[in-house]
Design an enzyme around this catalytic site. Structure first.
Site, PDB file in Angstrom:
ATOM      1  N   LYS A  94      92.351  83.942 -69.031  1.00  0.00           N
ATOM      2  CA  LYS A  94      93.562  84.519 -69.630  1.00  0.00           C
ATOM      3  C   LYS A  94      93.727  84.042 -71.076  1.00  0.00           C
ATOM      4  O   LYS A  94      94.095  84.827 -71.954  1.00  0.00           O
ATOM      5  CB  LYS A  94      94.793  84.144 -68.794  1.00  0.00           C
ATOM      6  CG  LYS A  94      96.051  84.819 -69.307  1.00  0.00           C
ATOM      7  CD  LYS A  94      97.243  84.700 -68.383  1.00  0.00           C
ATOM      8  CE  LYS A  94      98.457  85.366 -69.030  1.00  0.00           C
ATOM      9  NZ  LYS A  94      99.690  85.176 -68.284  1.00  0.00           N
ATOM     10  N   ASN A 130     110.438  89.497 -59.218  1.00  0.00           N
ATOM     11  CA  ASN A 130     109.850  88.270 -58.672  1.00  0.00           C
ATOM     12  C   ASN A 130     110.933  87.198 -58.609  1.00  0.00           C
ATOM     13  O   ASN A 130     112.109  87.483 -58.888  1.00  0.00           O
ATOM     14  CB  ASN A 130     108.654  87.841 -59.532  1.00  0.00           C
ATOM     15  CG  ASN A 130     109.054  87.630 -60.969  1.00  0.00           C
ATOM     16  OD1 ASN A 130     109.866  86.767 -61.289  1.00  0.00           O
ATOM     17  ND2 ASN A 130     108.524  88.469 -61.863  1.00  0.00           N
ATOM     18  N   LYS A 134     118.803 107.693 -55.270  1.00  0.00           N
ATOM     19  CA  LYS A 134     118.324 106.771 -54.245  1.00  0.00           C
ATOM     20  C   LYS A 134     117.340 107.496 -53.317  1.00  0.00           C
ATOM     21  O   LYS A 134     117.643 108.587 -52.829  1.00  0.00           O
ATOM     22  CB  LYS A 134     119.521 106.243 -53.455  1.00  0.00           C
ATOM     23  CG  LYS A 134     119.161 105.158 -52.493  1.00  0.00           C
ATOM     24  CD  LYS A 134     120.398 104.648 -51.784  1.00  0.00           C
ATOM     25  CE  LYS A 134     119.975 103.735 -50.659  1.00  0.00           C
ATOM     26  NZ  LYS A 134     120.753 103.915 -49.467  1.00  0.00           N
TER      27      LYS A 134
END
Ligand SMILES: Cc1cc2nc3c(=O)[nH]c(=O)nc-3n(C[C@H](O)[C@H](O)[C@H](O)COP(=O)(O)O)c2cc1C
Length: 443
Positions: A379, A246, A325
């Site tokens: 949460k 991210n 890969k």
């Protein structure tokens, strides 16, 4: 790779997970593979050789020679095999493989086989994270024809939590079946020109603390108190060159670390990849994946007075990262993801179960993009944390990489305040003030 018809040598060393090798043997047989077994002496204390001999319908290669059929099993067995799997691989066995010691059947076969070798480590988290095991696994990853299978984090047989679990037998079989290119090399085992097996994915990064002693000021409120902060993002390997991650810059964690440091706390950080740098005096442990971060945090959280879970940890990771890969085949590629361990919840559970200081103050982070209050309240309740720093990066001009952020500190039993726009330093100060208030009993 189709395992049918493959000749598989299974090396069993003396760990608590040795019993799982019986299941692995059966699963391999169900796939049509022929399996033979060699065992270390200590493995025979965990599972009787007779079990393996009965299941494999072949004498087991043992040091004692009691169930031996031929005198040259240390050569015969590895030459016979298309694949050599060491499951479980103890810290001791791994050390022998890495150092060229061959004084038992499992290490002898490792040294004398020239087919692809697969090692599935299994041990206690402290052993797994020990410098010797890390070094030996790292060395083995560089050996030709050798692949170290990932050891998942989770609850261990000893009751501790962390990395060191044996990859489940079904997962090992799935992994072998999925890695067709590697296993196709096994067919060349008879050939003198054995092609090199592709290298395993980049090994997990393990704690490397910067040895900087902070200047401790006894007059400061945090003197004698330890804070552990998670920072940055995590990277979840898809193959050796690709990952899921991210955009977290790590700036918020740096502001929090600096503010705790200024208050006199002993500051440690477990940091994933990030651009921002920590000030001198902060002890930094570098990790890459969520599992690495989970293991490093649980190992260090025990004696911390304050935990701040600021890292942007990936919720999911690819189930079976490829060892080489992934080629562009122009066809659809489906990535199967599995949930990562929940670091915050495991830390609150550790406190609850007396595996960390009962007075420990735990602050989580909730990055939300919609229904802020509802999500934060849910949460907070599920996590068992003392407070949650609700923040919203999508607001224009704030969030990832910016110095300002929209945030609110949410506490159990209190109304959720409206989010305010402030600097990451303001946010950090609010967390430090909250932690000090909790430690002093004012909150
Ligand atoms: C109950 C018990 C469980 C053990 N579990 C493990 C384990 O999971 N992993 C490991 O590396 N060592 C484990 N050990 C330690 C090994 O058995 C010990 O290091 C032994 O010398 C390994 O020998 P080997 O590698 O030749 O099999 C355990 C020991 C005991 C007594």
């Amino acid at each position: 790779m189709n395992l049918a018809g493959k000749k598989i040598l299974l090396g069993v060393s003396g760990g608590i997970a040795a019993y799982k090798s019986c299941e692995l043997l059966r699963l391999l047989q169900k796939k049509g593979a022929e399996v033979r077994v060699c065992m270390t002496e200590s493995a025979t204390q965990f599972v009787a050789p007779l079990t393996f001999a009965s299941l494999s319908k072949c004498p087991v290669y043992l040091k004692s020679g009691a169930v031996e059929a031929r005198p040259f099993q240390h050569i015969d067995f590895p030459r016979w095999a298309d694949l050599y799997l060491v499951v479980p691989a103890t810290a001791n066995a791994i050390g022998k493989f890495a150092c060229g010691i061959a004084d038992d059947p499992v290490s002898l076969c490792f040294m004398s086989c020239n087919c692809p070798r697969f090692i599935a480590p299994a041990m206690n988290v402290a052993m797994y994270n020990s410098p010797a095991v890390k070094r030996n696994l790292e060395a083995l990853r560089g050996f030709e024809n050798t692949t170290v299978l990932e050891s998942p984090a989770g609850e261990l047989a000893c009751g501790e939590v962390g990395q060191g679990r044996l990859l489940e037998p079904a997962e090992i079989v799935k992994w072998l079946e999925a890695n067709s290119v590697i296993l196709s090399v096994a067919h060349c085992a008879e050939s003198k020109d054995l092609p090199a097996v592709p290298k395993a994915p980049e090994p997990p990064a393990f704690p490397v603390a910067q040895d900087i002693e902070p200047t401790l000021d006894k007059t400061l409120p945090g003197y004698g108190k330890k804070v552990l902060i998670t920072a940055g993002r995590t990277e979840e390997a898809i193959d050796p060159v690709r990952y899921i991650s991210n955009r977290s810059s790590g700036k918020t964690a740096v502001a929090i670390a600096a503010t705790f440091l200024a208050s006199g706390f002993d500051v440690s950080v477990v940091a994933g990849p990030m651009e921002a740098e920590f000030p001198g005096g902060v002890h930094v442990t570098r990790v890459k994946s969520a599992c690495d971060m989970h293991a490093a945090v649980l190992a260090q959280a025990k004696d911390a007075d304050v935990l701040v879970h600021c890292a942007a940890v990936a919720d999911y990771r690819p189930k079976a990262p490829a060892n080489e890969k992934i080629k562009d085949s122009r066809s659809q590629l489906v990535l199967e993801l599995v949930p990562n361990p929940n670091i915050l919840r495991d830390c609150t559970a550790a406190r609850l179960e007396g595996r960390a200081k009962p007075s420990q103050v735990i602050v989580g982070f909730a990055l939300e993009t919609d229904h802020f209050k509802e999500h934060a309240a849910e949460k907070l309740q599920k996590s068992g944390a003392d407070a949650l720093l609700l923040n919203a990066p999508v607001a224009s001009g704030s969030g990832f990489g910016f110095d300002d952020v929209r945030y609110a500190l949410v506490r159990p039993g209190a109304d959720i305040p409206e989010m305010k726009l402030g600097s990451k330093v303001d946010l950090a100060q609010e967390i430090v003030d909250f932690a000090k208030g909790k430690l002093d009993g004012r909150i």
